[in-house]
Design a protein around this motif. Structure first.
Motif, short mmCIF file in Angstrom:
data_model
loop_
_atom_site.label_atom_id
_atom_site.label_comp_id
_atom_site.label_asym_id
_atom_site.label_seq_id
_atom_site.Cartn_x
_atom_site.Cartn_y
_atom_site.Cartn_z
N CYS A 1 0.82 -1.21 0.00
CA CYS A 1 0.00 0.00 0.00
C CYS A 1 0.86 1.26 0.00
CB CYS A 1 -0.94 0.00 1.21
SG CYS A 1 -2.33 -1.14 1.06
N LEU A 2 1.94 1.26 0.76
CA LEU A 2 2.81 2.43 0.80
C LEU A 2 3.47 2.66 -0.55
CD1 LEU A 2 4.48 2.03 4.33
CD2 LEU A 2 2.70 3.64 3.64
N VAL A 3 3.86 1.60 -1.23
CA VAL A 3 4.42 1.75 -2.58
C VAL A 3 3.38 2.38 -3.49
CG1 VAL A 3 5.33 0.55 -4.60
CG2 VAL A 3 6.04 -0.18 -2.32
N LEU A 4 2.16 1.85 -3.45
CA LEU A 4 1.09 2.34 -4.33
C LEU A 4 0.68 3.77 -3.97
CD1 LEU A 4 -1.03 -0.93 -4.46
CD2 LEU A 4 0.28 0.07 -6.34
N ALA A 5 0.97 4.18 -2.74
CA ALA A 5 0.67 5.55 -2.33
C ALA A 5 1.82 6.49 -2.65
CB ALA A 5 0.37 5.59 -0.84
N GLY A 6 2.88 5.97 -3.25
CA GLY A 6 4.00 6.80 -3.66
C GLY A 6 5.09 6.94 -2.62
N GLU A 7 5.04 6.15 -1.55
CA GLU A 7 6.04 6.24 -0.48
C GLU A 7 6.99 5.05 -0.54
OE1 GLU A 7 4.77 7.71 3.39
OE2 GLU A 7 2.71 7.71 2.64
N ARG A 8 7.73 4.96 -1.61
CA ARG A 8 8.55 3.78 -1.86
C ARG A 8 9.68 3.62 -0.84
NH1 ARG A 8 9.87 1.02 -7.26
NH2 ARG A 8 8.29 2.43 -8.06
N GLU A 9 10.33 4.72 -0.48
CA GLU A 9 11.45 4.61 0.47
C GLU A 9 10.98 4.13 1.83
OE1 GLU A 9 13.87 8.06 0.71
OE2 GLU A 9 14.30 8.12 -1.46
N ARG A 10 9.86 4.69 2.30
CA ARG A 10 9.32 4.24 3.59
C ARG A 10 8.85 2.79 3.49
NH1 ARG A 10 4.82 5.15 7.25
NH2 ARG A 10 3.49 6.12 5.67
N ALA A 11 8.31 2.42 2.34
CA ALA A 11 7.89 1.04 2.13
C ALA A 11 9.08 0.09 2.20
CB ALA A 11 7.17 0.91 0.79
N ALA A 12 10.20 0.50 1.60
CA ALA A 12 11.41 -0.34 1.62
C ALA A 12 11.92 -0.53 3.04
CB ALA A 12 12.49 0.26 0.73
N ARG A 13 11.90 0.54 3.83
CA ARG A 13 12.35 0.41 5.23
C ARG A 13 11.43 -0.54 6.00
NH1 ARG A 13 13.06 6.06 4.59
NH2 ARG A 13 11.16 6.51 5.80
N LEU A 14 10.12 -0.43 5.76
CA LEU A 14 9.18 -1.32 6.43
C LEU A 14 9.39 -2.76 5.98
CD1 LEU A 14 6.71 -1.80 8.24
CD2 LEU A 14 5.26 -1.26 6.27
N PHE A 15 9.60 -2.97 4.68
CA PHE A 15 9.86 -4.32 4.16
C PHE A 15 11.04 -4.95 4.88
CE2 PHE A 15 12.11 -7.22 1.38
CZ PHE A 15 11.12 -8.07 0.93
N GLU A 16 12.11 -4.20 5.01
CA GLU A 16 13.32 -4.74 5.64
C GLU A 16 13.10 -5.01 7.12
OE1 GLU A 16 16.25 -1.87 4.50
OE2 GLU A 16 16.03 -2.38 2.36
N ARG A 17 12.30 -4.16 7.78
CA ARG A 17 12.02 -4.36 9.19
C ARG A 17 11.18 -5.62 9.41
NH1 ARG A 17 10.75 0.59 10.00
NH2 ARG A 17 8.51 0.50 10.39
N VAL A 18 10.14 -5.79 8.58
CA VAL A 18 9.30 -6.97 8.71
C VAL A 18 10.09 -8.23 8.34
CG1 VAL A 18 7.20 -8.12 7.89
CG2 VAL A 18 7.18 -5.66 8.30
#
Length: 598
Positions: A534-551
């Motif tokens: 959802c964050l990627v689709l909302a245009g927040e790719r960098e924050r999405a990447a940080r979340l991906f790595e955390r999860v």
């Protein structure tokens, strides 16, 4: 013996069955005939459920240290024990058929557990404790020593033979329990072979050679998959785990390898996940497509079409047995205490009887995913299936159901179910040119638009400022994150953007884990990866990447996920390894590579 943490277990597979081995060297779960068959080892669920421990005597003592990893691109697990006496490696695998490569694994599996011990330094004293308990611990087998130093175990419907090259085995009443030493450079191979009691004898393999052959078979699998996106090692490993949950003879993917591992210690949501859910079907198809596994995805599709069969007025079953069986009725094993004393232990899953309105949408969306490969017109049986599912949705979408989380209290009008009804009608309209003259495009499009209007009108709670779990309910549910993933509503839509923020704020945490609902005891791994998408689709790719790595960092030391993770302790909860968790990781990695997943 202290109960190992769920995350302490590594996973072995021969694409027929699965086994769990702890860091302490104990195989505590194995259902040798197939994933959903009775176990011979079930200490995972009860101290007396049976096990096979093979490890240094020093395990758990001061100075003992464990390192383990999978052989690259395999589910062959190598555990190195460092002790005060020296170091020793134990390599564990479920054997592939001799000469099998890639997609041949599991077609004619010999049903043999391999354990190879290698002395690395010094002289290490080892302990072997073999205590089989077939039929989920109900049976104590007869053990007898064989002239070649092996031990035969016979009980009920199964026979087992344990052998070792270079070490005669001795029976001690109802188990084999002995110590031995391993010197630097010394190699000992153990094999435990299963067969039905009234058929051919258990296979006899050279464990060292069979282990080498099994590694080559798994490596051939991965060589055929050319994933080109971000986080390639993570994606390849999760794809390997999904392959290891696949019952090769039919192509079905089990939701998990275990039953009744609890969502909460002391709770009662303990279910059997060793079956194939149609809900998981489209998600699995997407993950295998992303991971460049075309053969597996097409075989899974064939399994689904055959299992569903002719669609009538009755709801499509939610889940099936691994060969398409419909009746997987549930019963309780009162003799098993459950993981960490958390019962009940259930065999079978009564969710197959539920009405879950999202299921046709998942199936039709999977057909849409493959439509480019299916020709100008779908095969007759496939056209009939899509037509039948579409008409079923048209007739039933206004009904309440049990929802994506398979609640067992009462039916509700779940938001995610309605959204997947929209998916069913939307994809059917798109497939109309390939469905022939029976496709009623105008009526289907009208129903599609009516479903959408209903969800937008009744699914958004103005006071909460978010889409909620059920129409007219104020309660948040992380299933709302699925709406942008399936294309129901853009993540940039103000209502969806507000929903994402509300879920992240009220159901999420600093650890990156997202709970399904308020009061859910642990973070649900799939929902956490949905938030990444959802964050990627909302245009927040960098924050999405940080979340991906955390999860992703919540996986255990060999890259496995269970269903849920305790946000306070980091403990894994629920059945393991969980297909949906690994599916979520693969799809989120690709979404970070290419936002246009569909």
């Amino acid at each position: 013996m202290e109960q190992p943490a769920i995350s302490d277990y590594g996973y072995l597979s021969d694409c027929r069955s699965g086994a769990l081995v702890s860091r302490a060297g104990s195989i505590d779960w194995w259902c040798p005939h197939r994933f959903d068959s009775p176990s011979v080892f079930a200490r995972l669920l009860d101290p007396n459920g049976g096990h096979w421990r093979l490890a240094p005597v020093a395990v758990g003592h001061t100075g003992h240290r464990v390192q383990r990893s999978y052989q690259p691109n395999t589910l062959v697990l190598r555990t190195v024990h460092h002790t005060a006496e020296g170091s020793v490696a134990v390599t564990d695998a479920l054997a592939a058929e001799e000469g099998a490569r890639a997609h041949e694994i599991g077609m004619r599996s010999p049903a043999v557990l391999l354990r190879v011990v290698e002395g690395l330094s010094g002289r290490v004293t080892m302990s072997l404790d073999y205590r089989p308990r077939p039929e989920y611990g109900l049976l104590t087998p007869y053990l007898r020593e064989l002239p070649d130093g092996a031990v035969a175990s016979v009980a009920g419907s199964m026979a087992l033979v344990l052998r070792c090259t270079g070490l005669p085995l001795r029976v001690e009443h109802d188990r084999v329990r002995q110590t031995f030493t391993v010197d630097e450079g010394q190699v000992l191979g153990f094999d435990l072979a299963y067969a039905p009691a009234y058929g051919a004898e258990p296979a006899r393999l050279d464990p060292v050679r069979a282990l080498t052959d099994t590694v080559l078979a798994w490596e051939a699998f991965r060589e055929s998959h050319q994933y080109q996106g971000r986080y390639p090692e993570v994606v390849r490993h999760s794809a390997t785990v999904l392959t290891g949950l696949t019952y090769a003879r039919s192509g079905a993917v089990a939701a998990a390898a275990t039953t009744s591992l609890p969502e909460r210690i002391g709770g009662d949501r303990n279910y059997d996940y060793r079956f194939c859910w149609l809900r998981d079907f489209a998600m699995t198809m997407r993950a295998l497509w992303v991971a460049a596994c075309p053969t597996e995805s097409s075989r899974l599709f064939e399994w689904a079409a055959r299992s569903i069969g002719r669609v009538g007025s009755d709801p499509v079953p939610v889940l099936f047995g691994l060969q398409g069986e419909r009746d997987v009725s549930e019963h309780v094993c009162p003799h098993l205490a459950g993981y960490a004393g958390t019962g009940p232990v259930r065999i079978g899953n009564d969710a197959w009887r539920q009405r879950q309105l999202d299921v046709p949408g998942e199936v039709i969306s999977a057909v849409w995913r493959l439509h480019d490969y299916l020709g100008d017109q779908l095969p007759v049986d496939l056209r009939d299936m899509v037509f039948g599912l579409t008409e079923q949705v048209a007739a039933t979408w206004r009904l309440p159901d049990r929802g994506i989380w398979e609640q067992r209290d009462r039916e509700r009008h779940y938001l995610s179910s309605k959204a997947l009804c929209w998916v069913a009608m939307d994809r059917a309209v798109r497939l109309a040119p390939q469905l022939g003259e029976r496709a009623d495009v105008r009526r289907w499009a009208g129903i599609r638009d009516e479903i959408r209007a209903t969800v937008l009108r009744d699914g958004f709670d103005e006071r909460r400022g978010a889409f909620t779990g059920a129409l007219g309910s104020p309660e948040l549910d992380a299933a709302a994150l699925y709406l942008p993933v399936v294309g129901f509503l853009p993540a940039t839509d103000p209502r969806m953007r507000a929903t994402i923020e509300a879920i992240e704020r009220e159901l999420g945490g600093a650890d990156g884990l997202v709970h399904r609902w308020e009061g859910d005891p642990a973070g649900f791994v799939l929902c956490s990866f949905w938030l990444v998408e959802c964050l990627v689709l909302a245009g927040e790719r960098e924050r999405a990447a940080r979340l991906f790595e955390r999860v992703s960092g919540h996986a255990n030391d060999v890259g496995l996920f269970s269903e849920q993770i305790d946000p306070v302790t980091g403990a894994h909860l629920g059945n393991t390894p969980q297909a949906l968790s690994h599916i979520g990781q693969v799809n989120a990695a690709w979404r970070l590579t290419d936002p246009i997943l569909d």
